[in-house]
Design a protein around this motif. Structure first.
Motif, mmCIF file in Angstrom:
data_model
loop_
_atom_site.group_PDB
_atom_site.id
_atom_site.type_symbol
_atom_site.label_atom_id
_atom_site.label_comp_id
_atom_site.label_asym_id
_atom_site.label_seq_id
_atom_site.Cartn_x
_atom_site.Cartn_y
_atom_site.Cartn_z
ATOM 1 N N THR A 167 -20.925 3.102 -9.070
ATOM 2 C CA THR A 167 -19.947 1.862 -8.364
ATOM 3 C C THR A 167 -20.422 1.416 -6.832
ATOM 4 O O THR A 167 -21.220 2.655 -5.693
ATOM 5 N N SER A 168 -19.733 0.430 -6.050
ATOM 6 C CA SER A 168 -20.242 0.682 -5.029
ATOM 7 C C SER A 168 -19.758 1.313 -3.832
ATOM 8 O O SER A 168 -20.405 1.782 -2.687
ATOM 9 N N THR A 169 -18.256 1.562 -4.572
ATOM 10 C CA THR A 169 -17.160 2.269 -3.459
ATOM 11 C C THR A 169 -18.118 3.442 -3.761
ATOM 12 O O THR A 169 -18.361 4.715 -2.475
ATOM 13 N N LEU A 170 -18.438 4.151 -4.572
ATOM 14 C CA LEU A 170 -18.877 5.686 -4.636
ATOM 15 C C LEU A 170 -19.970 5.512 -4.255
ATOM 16 O O LEU A 170 -20.461 7.145 -3.555
ATOM 17 N N LEU A 171 -20.735 4.585 -4.209
ATOM 18 C CA LEU A 171 -22.488 4.886 -3.803
ATOM 19 C C LEU A 171 -22.235 4.464 -2.007
ATOM 20 O O LEU A 171 -23.203 5.354 -1.452
ATOM 21 N N ALA A 172 -21.241 4.100 -1.946
ATOM 22 C CA ALA A 172 -21.024 4.100 0.078
ATOM 23 C C ALA A 172 -20.405 5.836 0.638
ATOM 24 O O ALA A 172 -20.961 5.932 1.724
ATOM 25 N N ALA A 173 -19.107 6.345 -0.078
ATOM 26 C CA ALA A 173 -19.149 7.853 -0.247
ATOM 27 C C ALA A 173 -19.968 8.144 -0.080
ATOM 28 O O ALA A 173 -20.468 9.084 0.503
ATOM 29 N N ALA A 174 -21.283 8.505 -0.449
ATOM 30 C CA ALA A 174 -22.388 8.645 -1.386
ATOM 31 C C ALA A 174 -23.747 8.869 0.027
ATOM 32 O O ALA A 174 -23.914 10.312 0.246
ATOM 33 N N LEU A 175 -23.588 8.172 -0.136
ATOM 34 C CA LEU A 175 -24.322 7.648 1.460
ATOM 35 C C LEU A 175 -23.804 8.520 2.886
ATOM 36 O O LEU A 175 -24.565 8.219 3.700
ATOM 37 N N ASN A 176 -22.660 7.775 2.604
ATOM 38 C CA ASN A 176 -22.153 8.860 4.483
ATOM 39 C C ASN A 176 -21.640 9.957 4.151
ATOM 40 O O ASN A 176 -22.378 10.377 4.792
ATOM 41 N N ASN B 95 -20.839 -4.252 -11.613
ATOM 42 C CA ASN B 95 -22.277 -3.949 -11.184
ATOM 43 C C ASN B 95 -22.639 -5.000 -9.321
ATOM 44 O O ASN B 95 -23.647 -4.843 -9.249
ATOM 45 N N HIS B 96 -22.020 -6.122 -9.759
ATOM 46 C CA HIS B 96 -22.602 -7.161 -8.387
ATOM 47 C C HIS B 96 -22.143 -6.785 -7.606
ATOM 48 O O HIS B 96 -22.751 -7.031 -6.694
ATOM 49 N N ALA B 97 -20.682 -6.092 -7.567
ATOM 50 C CA ALA B 97 -20.624 -5.663 -6.370
ATOM 51 C C ALA B 97 -21.175 -4.109 -5.697
ATOM 52 O O ALA B 97 -21.918 -4.340 -4.917
ATOM 53 N N LEU B 98 -21.762 -3.605 -7.233
ATOM 54 C CA LEU B 98 -22.967 -2.143 -5.913
ATOM 55 C C LEU B 98 -24.074 -2.882 -5.597
ATOM 56 O O LEU B 98 -24.608 -2.357 -4.781
ATOM 57 N N GLY B 99 -24.742 -3.901 -6.271
ATOM 58 C CA GLY B 99 -26.024 -4.729 -6.318
ATOM 59 C C GLY B 99 -26.169 -4.973 -4.309
ATOM 60 O O GLY B 99 -26.590 -4.853 -3.993
ATOM 61 N N LEU B 100 -24.948 -5.483 -3.913
ATOM 62 C CA LEU B 100 -24.640 -5.883 -3.375
ATOM 63 C C LEU B 100 -24.773 -5.095 -1.736
ATOM 64 O O LEU B 100 -25.168 -5.530 -0.957
ATOM 65 N N ALA B 101 -23.491 -4.022 -2.531
ATOM 66 C CA ALA B 101 -24.092 -2.333 -1.154
ATOM 67 C C ALA B 101 -25.587 -2.232 -1.742
ATOM 68 O O ALA B 101 -25.916 -1.534 -0.599
ATOM 69 N N LEU B 102 -26.511 -1.993 -2.066
ATOM 70 C CA LEU B 102 -27.652 -1.748 -2.307
ATOM 71 C C LEU B 102 -28.115 -2.638 -1.525
ATOM 72 O O LEU B 102 -29.064 -2.148 -0.634
#
Length: 346
Positions: free
Chosen positions: A118-127, A169-176
């Motif tokens: 998800t967008s939140t998990l992606l942000a946490a993983a990248l950080n 998935n839309h929010a995830l796409g925006l974060a990516l």
């Protein structure tokens, strides 16, 4: 995740020559593209070689990655990436490959127990990944792939914070999208952050490699093509440009790498003493747990004038596996690991 690493392996294979051509920092040895490709290939193949429901669980006593049967049910994204990250760490090549391995292992940690990104998990993983990569180096320098990792993480976090917990998935796409855009801007900035890059009028090779890897993640998750236009206009990256590193003076010395089990105290001691005799010191923990003696596995990387003092130091603190020594002034053979005159693997 398998699709991401497979795409990254292909992309880096296609771009390794151009990445090598502009590789002049920290040493002008023209192998960043090769090192990143081989390291990502190790991660991709670790997943590809496992059957459905299997994940890597560790190392055998021969140094080969072993596999174990995962519990039935949805795939744990964090476990998959941790498996790939450990394989990459054990076979990492050079500064860039080692830092990517650290990035991958750390990115897996916030994803453990989750079956989708998800967008939140992606942000946490990248950080988590960018923080761990910065801390792995004894003397981290802005204007490298570290800056690109950080910019991607900050961009993804900024987008996610405005999504109010939206796990679509839309929010995830925006974060990516934001992560890749942030990475691109950071790559462009690298030229002005390092004197050597500014003098040669090129961007950082490792930073471009990290940009490619992040665009592969975006492509794999969203089911879209890679954005080939990302690389348009990057200084030094046109096909007709020469191999810039060829005009740089040869770097004396060697790169020493190994994996070793150490207590936290001995690991700190090794880092400090390697800092005294060498440069580009990278130490990162391999895996999460300790053995029965309280030792943790570490991946060690250092540039030194002569390998013998470094190897003696490492062996005085533990029993290393797969010590490799590569001359910085010579191109590396991506397929062979001959033994040099000192008896170490090359």
């Amino acid at each position: 995740m398998k699709r991401w690493l497979g795409k990254a392996e292909t992309a880096l294979g296609n771009h390794s020559d151009r990445l090598n051509a502009i590789n002049i920092f920290p040493v002008a040895d023209g192998d960043t593209g090769t090192n990143l490709y081989l390291t990502v290939r190790a991660a991709a193949r670790a997943l590809h070689n496992n059957g459905p429901g299997q994940i890597n669980t560790g190392q055998t006593n021969t140094g080969q990655v072993s596999t174990g049967q995962a519990e039935a049910g949805p795939t744990d994204v964090g476990a998959v990436l941790a498996s790939a990250g450990q394989a990459a760490m054990e076979q990492a090549r050079g500064n860039s490959g080692t830092l990517f391995s650290v990035f991958l292992c750390a990115a897996a940690e916030p994803l453990v127990g989750h079956t989708r990104l998800t967008s939140t998990l992606l942000a946490a993983a990248l950080n988590r990944a960018q923080i761990r990569a910065w801390s792995a180096l004894s003397d981290p320098v802005p204007g490298t792939m570290l800056s690109v990792m950080e910019a991607a993480a900050r961009a993804a976090a900024a987008v996610d914070s405005g999504q109010n917990g939206d796990d679509s998935n839309h929010a995830l796409g925006l974060a990516l999208d934001a992560a890749v855009e942030g990475a691109l801007a950071a790559v462009i900035r690298t030229e002005g952050q390092l004197e050597a890059l500014q003098a040669a009028h090129v961007v950082d090779a490792g930073g471009v490699g990290m940009l490619l890897i992040l665009d592969c993640l975006r492509s794999a998750v969203l089911g879209q093509e890679l954005q080939s236009e990302l690389l348009d206009g990057l200084h030094g990256y046109d096909v007709q440009d020469p191999h810039i590193h060829n005009d740089m003076p040869d770097d004396d010395g060697v790169e020493v790498m190994c994996t070793i089990s150490l207590s936290p105290l001995n690991a700190a001691t090794l880092r400090q003493r390697l800092d005294e005799i060498g440069e580009s010191v990278i130490m990162s923990q391999v895996g999460a747990g300790s053995d029965t003696d309280g030792n943790y596995r570490w991946r060690v990387h250092v540039h030194v004038p002569d390998p013998d003092p470094a190897v003696r130091l490492i062996r005085s603190l533990g029993d290393p596996s797969h010590i490799t020594v590569s001359e910085l002034a010579l191109p590396r053979d991506p397929e062979a690991d001959p033994v040099n005159s000192n008896g170490y693997e090359r």
